[in-house]
Design an enzyme around this catalytic site. Structure first.
Site, PDB file in Angstrom:
ATOM      1  N   HIS A 214       0.813  -1.219   0.000  1.00  0.00           N
ATOM      2  CA  HIS A 214       0.000   0.000   0.000  1.00  0.00           C
ATOM      3  C   HIS A 214       0.841   1.261   0.000  1.00  0.00           C
ATOM      4  O   HIS A 214       0.431   2.298  -0.511  1.00  0.00           O
ATOM      5  CB  HIS A 214      -1.014  -0.046   1.135  1.00  0.00           C
ATOM      6  CG  HIS A 214      -2.129  -0.994   0.813  1.00  0.00           C
ATOM      7  ND1 HIS A 214      -2.074  -2.316   1.151  1.00  0.00           N
ATOM      8  CD2 HIS A 214      -3.267  -0.814   0.088  1.00  0.00           C
ATOM      9  CE1 HIS A 214      -3.160  -2.924   0.686  1.00  0.00           C
ATOM     10  NE2 HIS A 214      -3.896  -2.041   0.044  1.00  0.00           N
ATOM     11  N   ARG A 358     -15.344   2.074  -1.150  1.00  0.00           N
ATOM     12  CA  ARG A 358     -15.116   0.768  -0.544  1.00  0.00           C
ATOM     13  C   ARG A 358     -15.137   0.918   0.967  1.00  0.00           C
ATOM     14  O   ARG A 358     -14.521   1.849   1.508  1.00  0.00           O
ATOM     15  CB  ARG A 358     -13.768   0.202  -0.992  1.00  0.00           C
ATOM     16  CG  ARG A 358     -13.538  -1.194  -0.431  1.00  0.00           C
ATOM     17  CD  ARG A 358     -12.271  -1.802  -0.948  1.00  0.00           C
ATOM     18  NE  ARG A 358     -11.096  -1.123  -0.422  1.00  0.00           N
ATOM     19  CZ  ARG A 358      -9.859  -1.462  -0.750  1.00  0.00           C
ATOM     20  NH1 ARG A 358      -9.654  -2.412  -1.640  1.00  0.00           N
ATOM     21  NH2 ARG A 358      -8.832  -0.828  -0.232  1.00  0.00           N
ATOM     22  N   GLU A 457     -11.171 -10.828  -4.426  1.00  0.00           N
ATOM     23  CA  GLU A 457      -9.730 -10.722  -4.170  1.00  0.00           C
ATOM     24  C   GLU A 457      -9.199 -11.868  -3.315  1.00  0.00           C
ATOM     25  O   GLU A 457      -8.027 -11.891  -2.953  1.00  0.00           O
ATOM     26  CB  GLU A 457      -9.384  -9.363  -3.537  1.00  0.00           C
ATOM     27  CG  GLU A 457     -10.188  -8.994  -2.313  1.00  0.00           C
ATOM     28  CD  GLU A 457      -9.866  -7.586  -1.812  1.00  0.00           C
ATOM     29  OE1 GLU A 457      -8.881  -6.984  -2.239  1.00  0.00           O
ATOM     30  OE2 GLU A 457     -10.642  -7.101  -0.968  1.00  0.00           O
ATOM     31  N   ASP A 481      -4.547  -8.363  -4.107  1.00  0.00           N
ATOM     32  CA  ASP A 481      -4.725  -9.397  -3.092  1.00  0.00           C
ATOM     33  C   ASP A 481      -4.959 -10.762  -3.713  1.00  0.00           C
ATOM     34  O   ASP A 481      -4.540 -11.776  -3.167  1.00  0.00           O
ATOM     35  CB  ASP A 481      -5.882  -9.021  -2.153  1.00  0.00           C
ATOM     36  CG  ASP A 481      -5.414  -8.042  -1.094  1.00  0.00           C
ATOM     37  OD1 ASP A 481      -4.330  -8.271  -0.526  1.00  0.00           O
ATOM     38  OD2 ASP A 481      -6.103  -7.042  -0.858  1.00  0.00           O
ATOM     39  N   CYS A 528      -9.713  -3.415 -10.362  1.00  0.00           N
ATOM     40  CA  CYS A 528      -9.239  -2.196  -9.697  1.00  0.00           C
ATOM     41  C   CYS A 528      -7.883  -2.406  -9.023  1.00  0.00           C
ATOM     42  O   CYS A 528      -7.372  -1.520  -8.358  1.00  0.00           O
ATOM     43  CB  CYS A 528     -10.258  -1.684  -8.692  1.00  0.00           C
ATOM     44  SG  CYS A 528     -10.553  -2.825  -7.337  1.00  0.00           S
TER      45      CYS A 528
HETATM   46  C1  PEP Z   1      -6.584  -5.184  -4.566  1.00  0.00           C
HETATM   47  O1  PEP Z   1      -6.401  -5.978  -3.645  1.00  0.00           O
HETATM   48  O2  PEP Z   1      -6.282  -5.420  -5.750  1.00  0.00           O
HETATM   49  C2  PEP Z   1      -7.183  -3.861  -4.294  1.00  0.00           C
HETATM   50  C3  PEP Z   1      -7.539  -3.056  -5.257  1.00  0.00           C
HETATM   51  O3  PEP Z   1      -7.326  -3.484  -2.996  1.00  0.00           O
HETATM   52  P1  PEP Z   1      -6.097  -3.026  -2.082  1.00  0.00           P
HETATM   53  O4  PEP Z   1      -4.903  -2.837  -2.980  1.00  0.00           O
HETATM   54  O5  PEP Z   1      -6.494  -1.780  -1.402  1.00  0.00           O
HETATM   55  O6  PEP Z   1      -5.926  -4.176  -1.162  1.00  0.00           O
HETATM   56 MG    MG Z   2      -7.297  -5.683  -1.723  1.00  0.00          MG
END
Ligand code: PEP
Ligand code: MG
Length: 591
Positions: A214, A358, A457, A481, A528
């Protein structure tokens, strides 16, 4: 001497500047430039902070004189003497003055910068006793910083002095002008990164982190060159070294020669020209050569990012990571009103376009606070994260749901739920949404309709899609994920980053099947995760039937360019070939 360090690519482009070393524990210290006429005031703030700590130590010294050796061991007195001595350390004091006077750093920034330098000198000492005094030095600087709190100057908006754009040669010849600064740290949390969104830095380097950690994701959203997973870079680079970040190659070049500088200066300008060229596509609809319409959406972290999303030509927000509203608040979570206003700002900011909010996804590599990292759980990525966290705290979850529903009265809102895997979790989530509506009814508060979506995910979700298609109006594939959990590699761990493979046949199978089932069922499906913004994968995803991509605003135009050059019908067979190949990457490159 020039040397290079290899890490992982995070965001495109080249940054050239002087290194600012920041210790992770102190990254929440403000970094800004002061006006020249504020130098004296800033030095005085440090002096006042230091005097306060000296007084405090004197008071403790005084009180222990009345204590028995059992209550106050002799070592304590000696330790206090060391602390007093360190507070007078000439190198520390002179250095802090230098950073404030010559560089116009704010007091806290000057103090932590000088701490890094002096701490290194301690590290190099032969004498073990002296080497261990580094911890004392860190302690007293922390205490000065704490003493200075409350007398902090207002944060000057970054860029007030600006970073003048000029050639590197000019910069080398004239050291008095403003130069771009590159932040080098061992580690930065996503919350730290968010704070730096408002900062003066032209690029970032961290020793740890994976491409889809992240921290890397927030760095990417800032659209400045960054490299993560650069191992011991923060140990090798010295304060103020010239560094080049090659964000495309994931390479950091330290102390570059004039020839290398010239080469990268050229590359930097080429990149800027290319970005300028892409701007021409801003108002062009994303349609393939054979007429397939593609929806390009934005991923955002804060409501204010809606501006960048619109500016990049996004047709909506495909992912608002609401957890960033919850981070770095010392455990005090935003209440319903604060959340409602934040979501409303995002909705208003998108001027009628849909916003996908989300629900909170904290845990794993997104702790709420740096100070409350819970190391007791050895596998946080598999622990109480995302919807699991929400369902474990119904009052918090209901607060967020009410705020989102209320924001939906102001525009088109889609509510997206992360990390679902079990039927029971889906039932509980739906029940909570109903309850949130009832609570708003009871209070007579206005709310709007929301489309309900789930993130796909977790492999278990992708393998049991029927259950999701029954309950949700749209699905969003979180490839970050999905890859982490399918391939069993921690997305934040640079030591297994080489195994993080979006083209692994198992990943392609899960993504392809999810898209195909959604299409057959008539359910909207989007990607996404970071795969959506990777131009090297655009053609493949189109070939798999994807027509909705959500990514950081900075990547939208480059992906659009790929779409405009693509013939979707021809890409179906390419996708099939890639899925059947022993070496999918080579097959994708071969076309
Ligand atoms: C993902 O897991 O691809 C996602 C978009 O959510 P995050 O990156 O916030 O876990
Ligand atoms: Mg995710």
């Amino acid at each position: 001497m020039t040397f290079s360090v290899h890490g992982l690519t995070v965001s495109r482009g080249v940054a050239i500047g002087r290194a600012v070393l920041v210790a992770s524990s102190r990254v929440d210290v403000a970094h800004y430039f002061i006006e020249p006429d504020a130098v004296e005031k800033e030095i005085e703030r440090v002096r006042a902070g230091r005097d306060a700590v000296v007084d405090e130590i004197h008071r403790v010294q005084e009180s222990i004189t009345h204590m028995s050796p059992k209550e106050a061991p002799q070592e304590l007195g000696a330790l206090l003497d060391v602390h007093l001595m360190l507070l007078q350390d000439v190198e520390l004091v002179a250095g802090v003055k230098h950073w404030i006077t010559d560089r116009l750093y704010n007091a806290e920034w000057a103090l932590t910068t000088q701490l890094e330098i002096v701490a290194r000198h301690f590290d190099e000492m032969e004498d073990v006793y002296l080497r261990e005094r580094k911890a004392d030095l860190e302690q007293i600087v922390e205490r000065i910083l704490r003493a200075m709190k409350g007398v902090a100057s207002p944060v000057v908006q970054p860029g007030t002095r600006g970073v003048r754009k000029q050639s590197q040669q000019d910069l080398l010849l004239d050291d008095t002008v403003d130069v771009p600064l590159v932040l080098v740290a061992h580690d930065l949390s996503p919350a730290d990164m968010l704070q730096f969104k408002q900062s003066v830095f032209a690029g970032f380097i961290t020793d740890v982190g994976g491409r889809t950690s992240h921290t890397a994701i927030v760095a990417r959203s800032m659209d400045i060159p960054a490299v993560v997973g650069a191992r011991s870079c923060s140990q090798l680079v010295r304060q103020d070294d010239w560094v080049i970040i090659d964000g495309d190659a994931g390479v950091v070049i330290v102390d570059p020669s004039p020839i290398i500088l010239a080469e990268y200066g050229f590359k930097q300008r080429q990149g800027e020209l290319e970005r300028g060229r892409l701007q021409r596509l801003l108002h062009t609809p994303a349609i393939t050569m054979d007429g397939e319409k593609v929806q390009l959406l934005a991923n955002i972290e804060m409501p204010e990012d809606a501006h960048a999303a619109l500016k990049a030509g996004a047709l909506g927000v495909g992912l608002f990571r609401s957890e960033f509203l919850f981070m770095g608040r010392q455990g005090k979570l935003p209440d319903e009103e604060e959340q409602y206003l934040a979501y409303k700002r995002a909705v208003d900011g998108m001027e009628g376009l849909p916003v996908t909010i989300r629900t909170v996804d904290v845990g794993a590599d997104k702790p709420l606070d740096n100070t409350v990292r819970d190391d007791a759980h050895l596998n946080p990525a598999l622990g109480l994260r995302a919807i699991r966290w929400s369902l474990a705290d119904p009052a918090m979850f209901l607060t967020q749901l009410r705020a989102i529903l209320r924001a939906a009265a102001h525009g088109k809102v889609r509510l997206l739920v992360p990390m679902l895997a079990h039927a029971r979790e889906i039932q509980q989530t739906l029940a909570h949404i109903d309850q949130a509506r009832e609570m708003l009814d009871a209070r007579g508060l206005l709310y709007g309709p929301v489309e309900l979506g789930a993130m796909i995910e977790i492999p278990a979700a992708a393998l049991n899609l029927k259950m999701f298609l029954k309950h949700f109006q749209f699905l969003s594939i979180g490839t970050n994920d999905l890859i982490q959990y399918t391939l069993a590699i921690d997305r934040a761990d640079e030591s297994v980053a080489h195994l993080y493979d979006p083209l692994h046949p198992a990943i392609l199978r899960l993504v392809a099947d999810t898209i195909a089932q959604c299409r057959a069922h008539g359910t909207d499906v989007c990607v996404c995760g970071e795969m959506a913004g990777d131009t090297g994968l655009t053609r493949l995803l189109l070939g798999l039937g994807l027509r909705s991509f959500s990514m950081h605003p900075a990547q939208i135009l480059a992906v659009k360019q790929e779409i405009l050059r693509s013939d979707a019908s021809k890409l179906v067979s390419l996708a099939q070939r890639v899925m059947d190949a022993d070496d999918p990457a080579a097959q994708l490159a071969a076309g």
